[in-house]
Design a protein around this motif. Structure first.
Motif: not given
Ligand code: NDP
Length: 255
Positions: A125-140
């Motif tokens: 619920n928490l660590t995954a959201a951090f990692r997915f956000t970090r990955r998404a921010l590259k392209g965004m």
């Protein structure tokens, strides 16, 4: 009002796709269908429910939208890279809308709570959201636009006995949302949280009864579509100035 600072108009949805983790069932499935209806090509993330994810993809396709099912355990450290790669190569363009929705409960009173129950809930619920956000921010950040919505919970805002692991994860997710939001605000990327109360899904099927409903000011459970409506707003072009916000969708429970 002067609009000198307003973002320049651009096509919406932008050229890219949306990724909804845990899109195979419940709230995530409603969000995936809703974003597809708003014109997004949607990657429907799932872990164990391949058939359910395929059904969501079929529904979207039959309604004239574009979607693909993408497998992965969000708690795995390499999941963001694999899931983004699969979503972006199938749908084309970067993920410009990410909904971190996948979540689990492992309820237990704190004196009996095991390390496994604690870690599973924090990781998913928490660590995954951090990692997915970090990955998404590259392209965004490259595209200078993007929308991230994290599905928190009223349990992260007020105490619910038996959920100290889940509460810690969701409260952490709320403050992660606020902090990451201010870090990237100048890049045209918004990050918000939606905090549902009791929503009728598999997760709450055994919890929702007369006593619990009586404690909700609206006297009923919410629907996945009512949560999805809020997410759709936060992902919309009109919500470009809303960032770092936490929107409760709970029939008044946390008011
Ligand atoms: P459901 O249990 O109905 O669905 C959970 C979804 O998350 C499924 O699509 C499941 O995929 C996916 N998922 C679970 N674990 C993983 C994992 N390790 N990796 C990838 N996907 C995973 O939950 P809800 O729809 O009720 O909840 C959705 C979100 O809303 C959660 O974050 C939850 O905490 C939050 N929430 C829910 C509330 C409610 O009342 N229902 C209230 C407040 C917050 P699969 O089936 O394929 O394994």
């Amino acid at each position: 009002m002067p609009d000198a600072g307003a973002a320049a108009p651009r096509a919406w949805p932008p050229e890219g796709c949306a990724l909804v983790t845990g899109g195979s069932r419940g709230i995530g499935a409603a969000i995936a269908r809703g974003l597809a209806a708003d014109g997004w090509a949607v990657a429907v993330g799932y872990h164990s429910g391949a058939e359910a994810a395929d059904r969501v993809v079929d529904e979207i396709t039959r309604a004239g939208g574009r979607a693909v099912a993408v497998a992965g355990d969000v708690a795995a450290p390499d999941a963001p890279e694999r899931v983004f790669e699969a979503a972006e190569s199938a749908l084309g363009g970067p993920v410009l809308a990410l909904v971190n929705n996948a979540g689990i409960t492992r309820d237990n009173l704190t004196p009996s709570l095991t390390d496994e129950e604690w870690e599973a809930v924090i990781d998913t619920n928490l660590t995954a959201a951090f990692r997915f956000t970090r990955r998404a921010l590259k392209g965004m950040m490259r595209a200078r636009t993007g929308r991230i919505v994290n599905i928190a919970s009223v349990s992260g805002l007020r105490a619910n006995p038996g959920q100290s692991n889940y509460a810690a994860a969701k409260a952490g997710l709320v403050q992660f949302t606020r902090t990451a939001a201010v870090e990237v605000a100048r890049r045209g990327v918004t990050i918000n949280a939606v905090a549902p109360g009791f929503i009728a899904t598999d997760m709450t099927a055994e919890l929702i009864g007369p006593e619990l409903l009586a404690a909700i000011p609206a006297k009923r459970a919410g629907t996945p579509e009512e949560v999805a409506a809020c997410v759709r707003f936060l992902v919309s072009q009109q919500a470009g100035y809303v960032t770092g916000a936490v929107l409760t969708v709970d029939g008044g429970l946390a008011a």
